[in-house]
Write a protein that holds these residues in place. Structure first.
Motif: not given
Length: 294
Positions: A82-95, A97-107
């Motif tokens: 789910e974390l991979r999906d939250a980051v890699h399947l983002l479309r322009p303008g999409d957020l 979410g909290p879990a995705g933000e956590t993953y983005l911070a570490w990346r």
């Protein structure tokens, strides 16, 4: 400092193995556990010095694991897929979410060499002055410094698990002379440990670093094997831009075909070809919206 690179090419079987006594020892006292964590971190340092360890890919995969641990700490259900999906399947303008933000911070924090500026990019809600003050909270040996920073952040901001663990890993990296953060503490700690203080927290950090360093060495060996195979099959690829795509796979945990430097259809064909050659894996099990990684 930058890791010294041996002149020879590192076959995965040539990477130094973690001593059995580090893995099997059952130390109880702070002094004994500190000795084991020092030995484990020293061995990890030796492994990271081998030329064929794909450093960026290793950091990115460890970032995923650290994010997964932090999301679990918060009680959320998302895991690696789910974390991979939250980051890699983002479309322009999409957020994300909290879990995705956590993953983005570490990346973001593993992408660039350690600096206040890079930390500000990964932790945009925290003032640079506050980041610098927390980083200065640690003193003494590397793990002691990391534990002190972890305690300082969580004492002042009890819900800041992600910044606390990132800053503790930053201090650890700096103390060990590493240019980049290597996510280690989050993957080895339990949620309840973050409420400990003083020697109890230090003991938990030493224990965590023994297990996470052992796992990082195992992952390094696995990634060297996979990267070596990917490089070996690369000459068989005929698509224009395939070489650049291979280099991308050697630096990141996962990609959607659309992120590769090829037209969409050619990118999908290339990914399927690499799967057929056993060089990358399809990570989702889906027929659409697929993600691929070494």
């Amino acid at each position: 400092m930058t890791f010294a690179r041996p002149d020879h090419t590192s076959h995965p079987d040539m990477l130094p193995r973690m001593p059995v006594w580090v893995i099997s020892a059952r130390a109880e006292t702070l002094e004994d556990v500190a000795f084991l964590s020092g030995a484990a971190l020293n061995h990890l340092h030796l492994v990271l010095g081998h030329a064929d360890v794909p450093q960026a890919l290793l950091r990115d995969r460890l970032a995923l694991r650290a994010a997964e641990a932090c999301v679990a700490f918060s009680g959320r259900p998302e895991r690696a897929a789910e974390l991979r999906d939250a980051v890699h399947l983002l479309r322009p303008g999409d957020l994300p979410g909290p879990a995705g933000e956590t993953y983005l911070a570490w990346r973001r924090v593993v992408e660039r060499p350690v600096s206040i500026k890079a930390l500000g990019r990964a932790l945009p809600t925290i003032e640079p002055g506050q980041i610098a003050a927390w980083l200065d909270a640690g003193q003494g040996a590397p793990v002691t410094r990391a534990a002190m920073v972890l305690e300082a952040v969580l004492t002042e901001a009890p819900r800041s698990d992600v910044p606390a663990l990132i800053l503790a890993d930053i201090v650890l990296a700096q103390a060990l002379g590493w240019d980049h953060l290597m996510p280690l503490l989050a993957t080895g700690l339990k949620r309840a440990v973050l409420r400990k203080r003083g020697d109890d927290l230090r003991l938990a950090c030493h224990r965590a670093l023994v297990s996470s360093a052992v796992e990082a060495v195992r992952l390094s060996t696995d990634l060297v094997r996979r990267a070596t195979h990917l490089k070996a099959v690369a000459p068989k690829l005929r698509a224009k831009g395939a070489g650049d795509a291979v280099e991308m796979f050697l630096t990141r945990d996962a990609f959607a075909p659309s992120a590769l430097p090829l037209p969409d259809r050619a990118a999908r064909r290339l990914c399927d070809r690499l799967v057929d050659l056993g060089a990358v894996r399809e990570l989702t099990g889906r027929d659409t919206f697929r993600l691929y990684g070494v």
